[in-house]
Design a protein around this motif. Sequence first.
Motif, PDB file in Angstrom:
ATOM      1  N   VAL A 410       0.833  -1.201   0.000  1.00  6.91           N
ATOM      2  CA  VAL A 410       0.000   0.000   0.000  1.00  6.91           C
ATOM      3  C   VAL A 410       0.869   1.254   0.000  1.00  6.91           C
ATOM      4  O   VAL A 410       0.597   2.223  -0.721  1.00  6.91           O
ATOM      5  CB  VAL A 410      -0.941  -0.005   1.224  1.00  6.91           C
ATOM      6  CG1 VAL A 410      -1.638   1.343   1.375  1.00  6.91           C
ATOM      7  CG2 VAL A 410      -1.979  -1.117   1.083  1.00  6.91           C
ATOM      8  N   LEU A 411       1.931   1.249   0.808  1.00  7.88           N
ATOM      9  CA  LEU A 411       2.801   2.414   0.885  1.00  7.88           C
ATOM     10  C   LEU A 411       3.498   2.685  -0.440  1.00  7.88           C
ATOM     11  O   LEU A 411       3.735   3.841  -0.794  1.00  7.88           O
ATOM     12  CB  LEU A 411       3.850   2.210   1.995  1.00  7.88           C
ATOM     13  CG  LEU A 411       3.326   2.309   3.425  1.00  7.88           C
ATOM     14  CD1 LEU A 411       4.398   1.924   4.422  1.00  7.88           C
ATOM     15  CD2 LEU A 411       2.821   3.716   3.716  1.00  7.88           C
ATOM     16  N   GLU A 416       3.777   6.489  -5.032  1.00  7.98           N
ATOM     17  CA  GLU A 416       3.632   6.823  -6.448  1.00  7.98           C
ATOM     18  C   GLU A 416       2.553   7.884  -6.647  1.00  7.98           C
ATOM     19  O   GLU A 416       2.702   8.816  -7.454  1.00  7.98           O
ATOM     20  CB  GLU A 416       3.299   5.559  -7.235  1.00  7.98           C
ATOM     21  CG  GLU A 416       4.433   4.525  -7.237  1.00  7.98           C
ATOM     22  CD  GLU A 416       4.007   3.193  -7.824  1.00  7.98           C
ATOM     23  OE1 GLU A 416       2.795   3.024  -8.088  1.00  7.98           O
ATOM     24  OE2 GLU A 416       4.874   2.312  -8.001  1.00  7.98           O
ATOM     25  N   GLY A 417       1.454   7.770  -5.875  1.00  5.78           N
ATOM     26  CA  GLY A 417       0.391   8.769  -5.964  1.00  5.78           C
ATOM     27  C   GLY A 417       0.843  10.126  -5.440  1.00  5.78           C
ATOM     28  O   GLY A 417       0.500  11.170  -6.014  1.00  5.78           O
ATOM     29  N   ARG A 420       2.976  11.932  -8.041  1.00  3.96           N
ATOM     30  CA  ARG A 420       2.156  12.532  -9.091  1.00  3.96           C
ATOM     31  C   ARG A 420       1.427  13.772  -8.570  1.00  3.96           C
ATOM     32  O   ARG A 420       1.317  14.796  -9.267  1.00  3.96           O
ATOM     33  CB  ARG A 420       1.142  11.496  -9.608  1.00  3.96           C
ATOM     34  CG  ARG A 420       0.203  12.021 -10.681  1.00  3.96           C
ATOM     35  CD  ARG A 420       0.956  12.568 -11.870  1.00  3.96           C
ATOM     36  NE  ARG A 420       0.040  13.103 -12.891  1.00  3.96           N
ATOM     37  CZ  ARG A 420       0.409  13.964 -13.817  1.00  3.96           C
ATOM     38  NH1 ARG A 420       1.663  14.404 -13.869  1.00  3.96           N
ATOM     39  NH2 ARG A 420      -0.472  14.391 -14.707  1.00  3.96           N
ATOM     40  N   ALA A 421       0.931  13.704  -7.324  1.00  2.00           N
ATOM     41  CA  ALA A 421       0.235  14.851  -6.727  1.00  2.00           C
ATOM     42  C   ALA A 421       1.176  16.037  -6.585  1.00  2.00           C
ATOM     43  O   ALA A 421       0.769  17.194  -6.794  1.00  2.00           O
ATOM     44  CB  ALA A 421      -0.338  14.462  -5.362  1.00  2.00           C
ATOM     45  N   ASP A 422       2.438  15.781  -6.261  1.00  2.00           N
ATOM     46  CA  ASP A 422       3.432  16.849  -6.145  1.00  2.00           C
ATOM     47  C   ASP A 422       3.644  17.535  -7.490  1.00  2.00           C
ATOM     48  O   ASP A 422       3.719  18.767  -7.576  1.00  2.00           O
ATOM     49  CB  ASP A 422       4.741  16.267  -5.620  1.00  2.00           C
ATOM     50  CG  ASP A 422       5.801  17.332  -5.403  1.00  2.00           C
ATOM     51  OD1 ASP A 422       5.445  18.450  -4.986  1.00  2.00           O
ATOM     52  OD2 ASP A 422       6.994  17.056  -5.664  1.00  2.00           O
ATOM     53  N   ILE A 461       7.653  13.790   0.331  1.00  2.00           N
ATOM     54  CA  ILE A 461       8.812  13.412   1.143  1.00  2.00           C
ATOM     55  C   ILE A 461       8.391  12.501   2.289  1.00  2.00           C
ATOM     56  O   ILE A 461       9.069  11.509   2.608  1.00  2.00           O
ATOM     57  CB  ILE A 461       9.525  14.669   1.689  1.00  2.00           C
ATOM     58  CG1 ILE A 461      10.049  15.532   0.534  1.00  2.00           C
ATOM     59  CG2 ILE A 461      10.680  14.274   2.604  1.00  2.00           C
ATOM     60  CD1 ILE A 461      11.046  14.839  -0.362  1.00  2.00           C
ATOM     61  N   SER A 462       7.264  12.787   2.904  1.00  2.00           N
ATOM     62  CA  SER A 462       6.763  11.931   3.994  1.00  2.00           C
ATOM     63  C   SER A 462       6.432  10.531   3.491  1.00  2.00           C
ATOM     64  O   SER A 462       6.684   9.526   4.174  1.00  2.00           O
ATOM     65  CB  SER A 462       5.518  12.556   4.635  1.00  2.00           C
ATOM     66  OG  SER A 462       5.845  13.796   5.230  1.00  2.00           O
ATOM     67  N   SER A 463       5.867  10.435   2.290  1.00  2.00           N
ATOM     68  CA  SER A 463       5.548   9.121   1.729  1.00  2.00           C
ATOM     69  C   SER A 463       6.829   8.351   1.391  1.00  2.00           C
ATOM     70  O   SER A 463       6.881   7.129   1.523  1.00  2.00           O
ATOM     71  CB  SER A 463       4.667   9.270   0.485  1.00  2.00           C
ATOM     72  OG  SER A 463       5.373   9.910  -0.562  1.00  2.00           O
ATOM     73  N   LEU A 464       7.868   9.093   0.962  1.00  2.00           N
ATOM     74  CA  LEU A 464       9.165   8.452   0.734  1.00  2.00           C
ATOM     75  C   LEU A 464       9.708   7.882   2.039  1.00  2.00           C
ATOM     76  O   LEU A 464      10.234   6.763   2.088  1.00  2.00           O
ATOM     77  CB  LEU A 464      10.162   9.462   0.160  1.00  2.00           C
ATOM     78  CG  LEU A 464      10.220   9.654  -1.356  1.00  2.00           C
ATOM     79  CD1 LEU A 464      11.238  10.717  -1.708  1.00  2.00           C
ATOM     80  CD2 LEU A 464      10.548   8.350  -2.064  1.00  2.00           C
TER      81      LEU A 464
END
Length: 495
Positions: A410-411, A416-417, A420-422, A461-464
Amino acid sequence: MKRFALTALLLAHLQLFSIVKAEDVPNAKYLTFQAVIAIAKEQSPKYRYASVLFENRQWQYKTFRSNFFPQLNFSGTIPDYNKTIEPRLTDSGSLIFINTHNANSTMQLSLGQEIWPTGGYISVNSQLKRIDDFQASTNKTRYSSVPATITLTQPLFGYNYRAWDRKISPLRYEEAKRDYREEMEVIAQEATNHFFNLLLSQISYQIADKNVTNNDTLYKIALRRFDEGTIPENELLQMELTLLNSRQTLEQSILDVEANTLRLKVFLGITDDYPIQLIPPSEIPVFEVDEKIALEQAHKNRQQVISFKRELLEAEMRMAKAKGETGFTANLFASFGLTQQALEIQESYSNPSEQQRVRLGFNIPVMDWGRTDAVIGTAKANHTLVKANVELQKINFDQEIYLHVKRFKVLRKQMEGAKRADEIADKRYQITKARYLDGKIGILDLNVATEERDKASRSYISSLRSFWQAYYTLRSLTLYDFETGMPLTVDNSAE
């Protein structure tokens, strides 16, 4: 006039900051994400602690192994000098005091070996004694020798500690090796957290710095438009407030960068004063994680799996100990050898006589008011409790692996989402800014686009961070590298 003074003050602050920035960047250390992980695993204080702890367990295991090899010892007393008045019992039963003046010397060479299947101990000994009597008029010195004697000490029907130690100690050492591997991945997780904390603060600083520059430009444009009468004072005040807020955010981001840089340096064990500039990870490992493979590798490689076996064995050991130390016990001691005594050393080894000794001791509890039953019953209850606890841990163990694999997948999608949002938020901001400069939209629309762009950048960055933390957590939970398809191993230098 006030607006002019505020603008001048703001420009002065920006100029001062640009000087500091220009001085620091050329001397900065540029570190990639993988470089930070490598440093953490090679020189950080936590790495050194884990290495020393593992080395300590290695020596414990070597000590255990040495118990199963013969031990050769040479001991002696040279001399045991004695000059005093001692009581002596006469033939008639009376007690008298006599002067004594002598010296005793002893040397012994022994070769011993534990018999781990039975818990016994066998040894071969050779001994030489010398007595010097300084009060005797003749024959002041005598020798006594034991050229060779074989001694056996054997507990009967008792608790055999060495046999249980032979089963459990190798498991402890295997646990130590696997625990060391897991600790390396835990260090990587902590390094990931520190890396992205600093990276996020540096990104926030870059955003804040850019916002200050943009807002300063926009404020000047708004000031010109207000003087021309094309915008109301309310919009000008809003732009001025936005400029002030962005400046405060910039000052806070500078402080955050300094604090997170210090935390990262302390964690990595870096002692120099150079600033650190992080390079965001651009490549994301691509591999598939199957739940069955993850569970299979975790059962093969994890320290906890060995811990389950050890806990059960230790529970069985405690039960065997309770039975062995409370019931009927006996001890056999047997010795056979040669001995002689003479006035000269050479003669003390001539025509030795046999020396034999056998002793069998036993203990039978007759009345202990239920103590034996209580001790054995407690050991049995603890054994049942350990089994139940291990079974529960096994269930939780499998669930943790399964759920983390799902979370990892999921992460990856969320990352990836977020990327794209960035990209979308940045493009939308550029379009909105251009429309504002053309006078087609108001300041509120621009502020919304700015906030969404900044939020999207931080979110990426947080998702990374979440992805890489999950990546190293997966490695620590399975001790398996899904990229290479190989189990993680201990570095040779550590072993």
